[in-house]
Design an enzyme around this catalytic site. Structure first.
Site, PDB file in Angstrom:
ATOM      1  N   ARG A 163      -3.729 -10.093   4.793  1.00  0.00           N
ATOM      2  CA  ARG A 163      -4.151 -10.089   3.387  1.00  0.00           C
ATOM      3  C   ARG A 163      -2.987  -9.572   2.542  1.00  0.00           C
ATOM      4  O   ARG A 163      -2.647  -8.400   2.629  1.00  0.00           O
ATOM      5  CB  ARG A 163      -5.383  -9.186   3.241  1.00  0.00           C
ATOM      6  CG  ARG A 163      -6.000  -9.196   1.858  1.00  0.00           C
ATOM      7  CD  ARG A 163      -7.215  -8.272   1.781  1.00  0.00           C
ATOM      8  NE  ARG A 163      -7.804  -8.311   0.466  1.00  0.00           N
ATOM      9  CZ  ARG A 163      -7.348  -7.639  -0.580  1.00  0.00           C
ATOM     10  NH1 ARG A 163      -6.298  -6.851  -0.451  1.00  0.00           N
ATOM     11  NH2 ARG A 163      -7.941  -7.744  -1.753  1.00  0.00           N
ATOM     12  N   LYS A 211       0.815  -1.226   0.000  1.00  0.00           N
ATOM     13  CA  LYS A 211       0.000   0.000   0.000  1.00  0.00           C
ATOM     14  C   LYS A 211       0.842   1.266   0.000  1.00  0.00           C
ATOM     15  O   LYS A 211       2.025   1.254   0.335  1.00  0.00           O
ATOM     16  CB  LYS A 211      -1.004  -0.036   1.157  1.00  0.00           C
ATOM     17  CG  LYS A 211      -2.178  -0.963   0.785  1.00  0.00           C
ATOM     18  CD  LYS A 211      -3.315  -0.951   1.766  1.00  0.00           C
ATOM     19  CE  LYS A 211      -4.404  -1.895   1.226  1.00  0.00           C
ATOM     20  NZ  LYS A 211      -5.426  -2.190   2.236  1.00  0.00           N
TER      21      LYS A 211
HETATM   22  N1  HH2 Z   1      -7.475  -3.869   0.751  1.00  0.00           N
HETATM   23  C1  HH2 Z   1      -7.799  -3.890  -0.563  1.00  0.00           C
HETATM   24  C2  HH2 Z   1      -8.923  -4.604  -1.003  1.00  0.00           C
HETATM   25  N2  HH2 Z   1      -9.690  -5.318  -0.143  1.00  0.00           N
HETATM   26  N3  HH2 Z   1     -10.114  -6.074   2.061  1.00  0.00           N
HETATM   27  C3  HH2 Z   1      -9.800  -6.085   3.357  1.00  0.00           C
HETATM   28  N4  HH2 Z   1     -10.525  -6.803   4.229  1.00  0.00           N
HETATM   29  N5  HH2 Z   1      -8.724  -5.377   3.850  1.00  0.00           N
HETATM   30  C4  HH2 Z   1      -7.929  -4.627   3.040  1.00  0.00           C
HETATM   31  O1  HH2 Z   1      -6.993  -3.967   3.544  1.00  0.00           O
HETATM   32  C5  HH2 Z   1      -8.233  -4.586   1.640  1.00  0.00           C
HETATM   33  C6  HH2 Z   1      -9.354  -5.335   1.175  1.00  0.00           C
HETATM   34  C7  HH2 Z   1      -6.951  -3.148  -1.540  1.00  0.00           C
HETATM   35  O2  HH2 Z   1      -5.958  -3.973  -2.082  1.00  0.00           O
HETATM   36  P1  HH2 Z   1      -6.015  -4.674  -3.539  1.00  0.00           P
HETATM   37  O3  HH2 Z   1      -7.124  -5.680  -3.588  1.00  0.00           O
HETATM   38  O4  HH2 Z   1      -4.688  -5.192  -3.908  1.00  0.00           O
HETATM   39  O5  HH2 Z   1      -6.292  -3.487  -4.514  1.00  0.00           O
HETATM   40  P2  HH2 Z   1      -7.568  -3.034  -5.328  1.00  0.00           P
HETATM   41  O6  HH2 Z   1      -8.617  -2.664  -4.347  1.00  0.00           O
HETATM   42  O7  HH2 Z   1      -7.051  -1.853  -6.121  1.00  0.00           O
HETATM   43  O8  HH2 Z   1      -7.995  -4.185  -6.189  1.00  0.00           O
END
Ligand code: HH2
Length: 260
Positions: free
Chosen positions: A240, A206
């Site tokens: 995660r 992040k």
């Molecule tokens: N962060 C993201 C997405 N979903 N869910 C939970 N429970 N906690 C988190 O910190 C979290 C989440 C963001 O990360 P990523 O899926 O890699 O990115 P994007 O939302 O751009 O797909």
């Protein structure tokens, strides 16, 4: 929890696994690396991301869940969605965990669906929505505010019939938070853990890690590991991440050193 993004625009791996076969192969790889849970998502929640319609979100994630249900065993499948229809289809396709970054605020009926399906869920804190969340977020006391929010959303889920022991809580690192807010939450994570439910933490790659280290998104593994290890020490139990193998090793070593 290994991240399987089936999106063109996720902040760290957007477009890499848009094809269902490629996404499923990636999930299989993360399971081999030791993921206990695979979190499949079809809508980016990065700051300023555009919302995806439910048909398109279903089209992205369902074939991936179906393939993973066939190809991996002993690993729980999670759907990362806020939408009732997407969650319903995902549970039918083999998911047994719903990760909702809106904590059942976007679609309150999602709680009833989780209850009925006897699924597990993760309720996450976010200030505002992804389009607006990074526009000058403010709190009285970020840890107390997030804790009160999670307590209220847990109570809502339980009132809708979800057994408390099926609920995990996540302070939502990067979701409507400045770097200092994220650091406060990580420093005082024990206060969130005191709610008595398993704490999920998502720091992987992040932007606050980029701000602290000067590293681009693909170069944040060391920062990801440091933050997850410290989160473990402060009570988190679900991590995660995009890079399962190295984080799993780091957590295994860290866990062995934590007093029991
Ligand atoms: N962060 C993201 C997405 N979903 N869910 C939970 N429970 N906690 C988190 O910190 C979290 C989440 C963001 O990360 P990523 O899926 O890699 O990115 P994007 O939302 O751009 O797909």
């Amino acid at each position: 929890m290994g991240v399987v993004n089936v999106t063109p625009d996720s902040f760290s791996d957007g477009g890499r696994f848009l094809d269902a076969d490629a996404a499923a192969a990636h999930g299989v790889q993360l399971a081999r690396e030791g993921a206990d849970l695979l979190d499949v998502g079809g809508e980016s929640t990065r700051p300023h991301a555009e919302r995806v319609g439910e048909d398109e979100e279903r089209r992205r994630v369902i074939p991936v869940l179906e393939r993973l249900a066939d190809q991996v065993s002993g690993v729980q499948l999670s759907i990362d969605t806020s939408k009732l229809a997407v969650a319903r289809a995902a549970l039918a396709a083999g998911a047994t965990y719903v990760n909702d970054v809106t904590a059942f605020r976007h679609d309150p009926e999602l709680a009833g669906l989780v209850a009925e399906a006897k699924a597990d869920c993760c309720l996450m804190h976010m200030l505002g929505d992804p389009r607006t969340m990074q526009d000058d977020p403010r709190y009285d006391d970020v840890v107390a505010d997030v804790k009160a929010f999670l307590e209220a959303r847990l109570a809502f889920a339980v009132a809708e019939g979800v057994p408390e022991d099926r609920v995990m809580l996540d302070p939502g690192i990067g979701f409507g938070k400045t770097v200092e807010h994220n650091l406060q939450l990580l420093r005082r994570l024990d206060e969130i853990a005191a709610l008595g439910r398993p704490v999920v933490i998502g720091t992987s790659r992040k932007s606050f890690l980029g701000k602290l280290t000067g590293r681009e998104v693909g170069e944040r593994l060391a920062g990801t590991i440091a933050s997850n290890v410290l989160a473990l020490e402060r009570g988190a139990t679900v991590f995660r991440v995009h890079d399962v193998a190295p984080v799993r090793d780091a957590l295994a070593v860290a866990a062995a050193t934590v007093a029991r």
